[in-house]
Every structure is written in structure tokens, then in C-alpha cells.
Scaffold this motif. Sequence first.
Motif, PDB file in Angstrom:
ATOM      1  N   ALA A  31      -2.887   4.586 -27.321  1.00 15.95           N
ATOM      2  CA  ALA A  31      -1.506   4.627 -27.552  1.00 15.95           C
ATOM      3  C   ALA A  31      -0.791   3.194 -27.882  1.00 15.95           C
ATOM      4  CB  ALA A  31      -0.654   5.153 -26.428  1.00 15.95           C
ATOM      5  N   GLN A  32      -1.772   2.395 -28.376  1.00 14.65           N
ATOM      6  CA  GLN A  32      -1.307   0.906 -28.804  1.00 14.65           C
ATOM      7  C   GLN A  32      -0.244   0.325 -28.183  1.00 14.65           C
ATOM      8  OE1 GLN A  32      -3.189  -0.242 -31.613  1.00 14.65           O
ATOM      9  NE2 GLN A  32      -4.453   1.268 -31.097  1.00 14.65           N
ATOM     10  N   GLY A  33      -0.582   0.244 -26.917  1.00 15.46           N
ATOM     11  CA  GLY A  33       0.382  -0.330 -26.010  1.00 15.46           C
ATOM     12  C   GLY A  33       1.439   0.517 -25.267  1.00 15.46           C
ATOM     13  N   PHE A  34       1.482   1.724 -25.604  1.00 10.68           N
ATOM     14  CA  PHE A  34       2.298   2.651 -24.873  1.00 10.68           C
ATOM     15  C   PHE A  34       1.647   3.595 -23.827  1.00 10.68           C
ATOM     16  CE2 PHE A  34       4.793   1.425 -28.885  1.00 10.68           C
ATOM     17  CZ  PHE A  34       6.067   1.151 -28.284  1.00 10.68           C
ATOM     18  N   GLU A  35       0.326   3.193 -23.523  1.00 16.74           N
ATOM     19  CA  GLU A  35      -0.288   3.980 -22.497  1.00 16.74           C
ATOM     20  C   GLU A  35       0.342   4.320 -21.320  1.00 16.74           C
ATOM     21  OE1 GLU A  35      -3.134   2.360 -25.473  1.00 16.74           O
ATOM     22  OE2 GLU A  35      -1.726   1.244 -24.368  1.00 16.74           O
ATOM     23  N   PRO A  36       1.247   3.636 -20.792  1.00 17.93           N
ATOM     24  CA  PRO A  36       2.226   3.728 -19.612  1.00 17.93           C
ATOM     25  C   PRO A  36       3.251   5.171 -19.942  1.00 17.93           C
ATOM     26  CG  PRO A  36       2.084   1.567 -19.960  1.00 17.93           C
ATOM     27  CD  PRO A  36       1.575   1.964 -21.155  1.00 17.93           C
ATOM     28  N   GLN A  37       3.570   5.077 -21.097  1.00 24.08           N
ATOM     29  CA  GLN A  37       4.637   6.051 -21.340  1.00 24.08           C
ATOM     30  C   GLN A  37       3.733   7.452 -21.248  1.00 24.08           C
ATOM     31  OE1 GLN A  37       4.697   3.030 -22.499  1.00 24.08           O
ATOM     32  NE2 GLN A  37       7.047   2.591 -22.993  1.00 24.08           N
ATOM     33  N   VAL A  38       2.476   7.426 -21.833  1.00 29.32           N
ATOM     34  CA  VAL A  38       1.658   8.851 -21.919  1.00 29.32           C
ATOM     35  C   VAL A  38       1.339   9.161 -20.648  1.00 29.32           C
ATOM     36  CG1 VAL A  38      -0.620   9.591 -22.648  1.00 29.32           C
ATOM     37  CG2 VAL A  38       0.707   8.011 -24.268  1.00 29.32           C
ATOM     38  N   GLY A  58      -8.343   2.137 -23.007  1.00 29.15           N
ATOM     39  CA  GLY A  58      -8.314   0.809 -22.945  1.00 29.15           C
ATOM     40  C   GLY A  58      -7.163   0.323 -23.206  1.00 29.15           C
ATOM     41  N   PHE A  59      -6.698  -0.899 -22.849  1.00 31.49           N
ATOM     42  CA  PHE A  59      -5.323  -1.314 -23.317  1.00 31.49           C
ATOM     43  C   PHE A  59      -5.458  -2.869 -23.610  1.00 31.49           C
ATOM     44  CE2 PHE A  59      -4.932  -1.535 -18.646  1.00 31.49           C
ATOM     45  CZ  PHE A  59      -4.587  -2.925 -18.235  1.00 31.49           C
ATOM     46  N   ASP A  60      -4.522  -3.134 -24.451  1.00 25.96           N
ATOM     47  CA  ASP A  60      -4.654  -4.731 -24.775  1.00 25.96           C
ATOM     48  C   ASP A  60      -3.393  -5.106 -24.379  1.00 25.96           C
ATOM     49  OD1 ASP A  60      -3.612  -6.970 -26.637  1.00 25.96           O
ATOM     50  OD2 ASP A  60      -5.376  -6.415 -27.847  1.00 25.96           O
ATOM     51  N   GLU A  61      -3.566  -6.386 -23.477  1.00 25.07           N
ATOM     52  CA  GLU A  61      -2.168  -6.867 -22.724  1.00 25.07           C
ATOM     53  C   GLU A  61      -1.020  -7.160 -23.745  1.00 25.07           C
ATOM     54  OE1 GLU A  61      -1.056 -10.404 -19.616  1.00 25.07           O
ATOM     55  OE2 GLU A  61      -3.255  -9.900 -20.093  1.00 25.07           O
TER      56      GLU A  61
END
Length: 81
Positions: A31-38, A58-61
Motif C-alpha cells: 500500500a505504498q506507505g498506507f499499510e497501517p490504514q489497511v 513490506g514497508f518503506d520507512e
Amino acid sequence: KDQDDGPIAETITLDSFFPKGTKVQNLNIDAQGFEPQVIRGAERILKENKGRLHIRFGFDEELLLLAENIPEDFLAYMKSL
């Protein structure tokens, strides 16, 4: 298309998409940085399928920060589930 913010897309949570009691085994999130919302929008599914569900993301800080998410808060939230 909004001239200032780019395209607008309708969103729904995974919890509202899947009926209660739905058995979920795999969840792959990009989600390109929006993983927490998902993840927050799938909290019921995560709890109902605890022990059965495999989550891959995976997430990019930098992308998290651009989306106004704090990486440490996200990891703490994931551990709390």
C-alpha cells in the motif's frame, strides 16, 4: 481528478468487504506507505482469523513517513493484535 491531490479513488475497509466469520488464510499488502490504514481496516478479520492468517507486507520507512505514519507506532499496533 482533483488538480491538487491527484486522482481520487473510493476506498472501503476489508472488514466491511468480507462478512463476519469469513475464513482468511493469506493477506498480502502493498500500500505504498498506507499499510497501517489497511491493517486497521482489517482488524476484525485479523482477530477472527488469529493463528490461521498469514500476513505478508513490506514497508518503506520513508513512504510511511510521507503518508504521515510513524513506523514504530505501526509495529507496536501490529504486536498488540
